[in-house]
Design a protein around this motif. Structure first.
Motif, PDB file in Angstrom:
ATOM      1  N   LEU A 105      -4.026   4.223   2.165  1.00 32.01           N
ATOM      2  CA  LEU A 105      -5.293   3.896   1.512  1.00 32.01           C
ATOM      3  C   LEU A 105      -6.199   5.112   1.336  1.00 32.01           C
ATOM      4  O   LEU A 105      -7.203   5.036   0.629  1.00 32.01           O
ATOM      5  N   ALA A 152       0.828  -1.209   0.000  1.00 33.19           N
ATOM      6  CA  ALA A 152       0.000   0.000   0.000  1.00 33.19           C
ATOM      7  C   ALA A 152       0.861   1.258   0.000  1.00 33.19           C
ATOM      8  O   ALA A 152       0.589   2.214  -0.733  1.00 33.19           O
ATOM      9  N   TYR A 184      -6.949   6.315  -2.303  1.00 31.99           N
ATOM     10  CA  TYR A 184      -7.751   5.299  -2.994  1.00 31.99           C
ATOM     11  C   TYR A 184      -9.199   5.375  -2.527  1.00 31.99           C
ATOM     12  O   TYR A 184     -10.128   5.337  -3.346  1.00 31.99           O
ATOM     13  N   ILE A 212      -4.595  -2.152  -5.921  1.00 33.03           N
ATOM     14  CA  ILE A 212      -5.156  -2.046  -4.574  1.00 33.03           C
ATOM     15  C   ILE A 212      -6.506  -2.757  -4.505  1.00 33.03           C
ATOM     16  O   ILE A 212      -6.812  -3.440  -3.520  1.00 33.03           O
ATOM     17  N   TYR A 231      -7.489  -5.726  -1.965  1.00 34.38           N
ATOM     18  CA  TYR A 231      -8.158  -4.921  -0.943  1.00 34.38           C
ATOM     19  C   TYR A 231      -8.512  -5.720   0.311  1.00 34.38           C
ATOM     20  O   TYR A 231      -8.367  -5.232   1.428  1.00 34.38           O
TER      21      TYR A 231
END
Length: 559
Positions: A174, A125, A177, A144, A148
């Motif tokens: 994260l 990440a 994203y 990602i 996930y």
């Protein structure tokens, strides 16, 4: 426990289920020690893994050849191998085998394996996050998305053992994203959990933040000093930006206190406020309704980004300022010029997300000047960028805004097809697309004489959004209802609604974001008064029409 459930049912199914356990037992007994170790360790993955992850997590530093062992487990049908979304091979355990393998993973081995899993996915990440901006952002986002569930599992484990450094790193990694995919429920869940582990950085006494040039994700944890302090502040900023718009919490004492703390802690032009997540402090400035601070903040962010050589951040700051200037034409500046420069930078960087946002900002500036055809073209191009990125939430918002432009330039059938389709579906994202779609759709239905259908859209909005949750939304809701009342001949009701809208407009955020609305209220009230009849009302209506131009912000197209 799956096996306990399987062996605890009716007698008629018990033999078959016991046979399932016996088959897995038999397969396990045929494995050598290396195969047993790898199979057990594979149980810590969620949603499968690639070979690189398997080697990083399942190896124990003792010379174990994980690739060879994985091949043997695939041959024995204990591991399923299949091509992943990117074409690389991915490996997973069937549910029954996975639960059995988890039972066989010893406590000490489990702790070590889970730690290796956490470190591997934290690094994935952390190193992928910068690629979410610029060339290759679609591949980074897809990466990602594929991993996930493993990333969520890693974050969950970090929270469980209260490893602050790992939690902060993963939440920061994260965050963009989540923003791109409009995963607001995820943001709220994880930032709430993360914030519970640390101090409240915006509680009094407020300590001004110093400049932080380093980025948290430049290095893995642990963190210390001002970088750690900024990491905690960022968690709270991200949480604030994702608050639920359907509740009445925006004006709660708790939120107001946090907003005051944020405004007192930051100042415009800091390096960390030029880039996400620190740039989210602008939400607090907007909620506080401090127009002067907002103008200074966007101006100094542009200046600081130029001076620091932050190209992506400069493009983002210009896009934000273009959005602000589109609504505040009375401020010095040129929204279209900022949007053009932002778009040029994002194109150089190869950032589809940024291109879509810059085009949307330019479209909004064109709408405010009455160039609705050109605005529609910008929205259409923005949608193409968002679709290339696979940003479905962004696409939906842009389609709604494009429909709004279509309404103003007379393309009603196209607008209705867009808005009707969106409002007929379940809301899948947490953004403003659905309420905006219903508001635009209500206006379109009202224009075409379908008042009951228009009111139905307003009623759904009232059910979905609590009044008082979001000041600007309240104003638009009251104003649209008043306009519909006029269309239906309910002039007294319209005047009452305009009075409600006028009261809601006192909120500083509403005044900052939609300064043209008081002028719109005057015209709506003028129609009501003139329609009610009588010389005195006609005189008052004429005065309101005369005052309309004076209250319309400079360079704002008449509406």
């Amino acid at each position: 426990d799956r096996f306990r459930l399987l062996t605890g049912g009716a007698r008629t199914v018990l033999p078959r289920q016991q046979t399932l356990r016996a088959v897995v037992d038999w397969s396990w007994d045929l494995l050598d020690e290396a195969e047993r170790a790898v199979l057990a360790r594979l149980s810590v993955f969620a949603g499968g893994c690639d070979l690189e992850a398997a080697e990083a997590v399942c190896a124990d530093g003792g010379g174990l050849d994980v690739a060879d062992v994985m091949a043997a487990l695939v041959d024995k049908s204990l591991v399923v191998a299949a091509p992943g979304p990117a074409g690389d091979m991915r490996y997973r355990l069937l549910e029954t085998v996975g639960e059995y393998a988890a039972e066989r993973l010893g406590e000490r081995d489990r702790e070590d394996t889970e730690q290796r899993h956490l470190v591997h996915y934290r690094e994935l990440a952390r190193t992928t996050e910068p690629r979410l901006r610029g060339h290759g952002q679609r591949a980074a986002a897809d990466r990602i998305a594929t991993e996930y569930e493993n990333l969520r599992t890693a974050l969950r484990r970090a929270l469980a053992v209260r490893d602050v450094g790992e939690v902060l790193c993963l939440v920061h990694a994260l965050g963009w994203y989540w923003h791109m995919q409009d995963l607001r429920a995820e943001i709220r869940h994880w930032t709430e959990a993360a914030a519970a582990l640390g101090p409240d950085p915006f509680a009094p006494p407020h300590v001004p933040a110093g400049p932080v040039h380093e980025r948290l994700l430049d290095a893995p944890p642990p963190y210390s000093g001002e970088l750690l302090a900024e990491a905690w502040r960022a968690v709270h900023l991200v949480r604030l930006s994702a608050r639920d718009h359907t509740s009445t919490t925006w004006d709660s004492p708790q939120v107001r206190a946090e907003v005051e703390g944020i405004v007192a802690t930051y100042r415009p032009g800091l390096p960390q406020t030029c880039r996400p997540p620190g740039s989210l402090w602008i939400y607090a400035v907007m909620i506080a309704g401090e127009a002067g601070m907002l103008k200074r903040a966007v101006d100094e962010t542009v200046t600081a980004s130029r001076e620091l050589g932050y190209r992506w951040e400069l493009a983002s700051a210009l896009q934000l300022r273009a959005n602000v200037l589109a609504n505040r034409a009375d401020w010095a500046g040129d929204a279209a010029r900022d949007a053009d420069e932002s778009l040029a930078l994002f194109r150089e960087l190869g950032d589809d997300w940024g291109c879509a946002e810059a085009l949307s900002a330019r479209a909004e500036s064109r709408e405010k000047s009455g160039a609705y055809d050109l605005a529609g073209q910008d929205y259409l191009e923005a949608i193409e960028h968002a679709e290339r990125l696979g940003a479905r939430a962004q696409v939906t918002v842009l389609r709604v805004r494009m429909a709004g432009s279509y309404i103003e330039c007379g393309r009603l059938e196209e607008a209705e097809e867009i808005l009707g389709g969106i409002t007929a579906t379940e809301q899948r994202f947490g953004n403003e697309a659905m309420p905006a779609a219903r508001m635009f759709y209500a206006g379109l239905l009202g224009r075409t004489g379908r008042i009951p259908e228009a009111r139905a859209q307003i009623e759904v909005l009232r059910e979905e959004f609590a009044l008082g949750a979001f000041a600007v939304f309240d104003v638009f809701l009251h104003a649209t209802t008043a306009w519909l009342d006029n269309r239906e001949g309910k002039y007294e009701d319209a005047l009452a609604r305009i009075n409600d809208a006028r009261k809601a407009m006192r909120h500083p955020l509403a005044t900052m974001v939609a300064p043209q609305l008081p002028a719109v209220f005057l015209v709506t009230a003028a129609v009501s008064l003139a329609s009610l009849g009588g010389r005195e009302r006609a005189y008052d209506a004429a005065r309101l029409v005369g005052a309309y131009r004076a209250h319309l912000p400079p360079r704002h197209v008449p509406v």
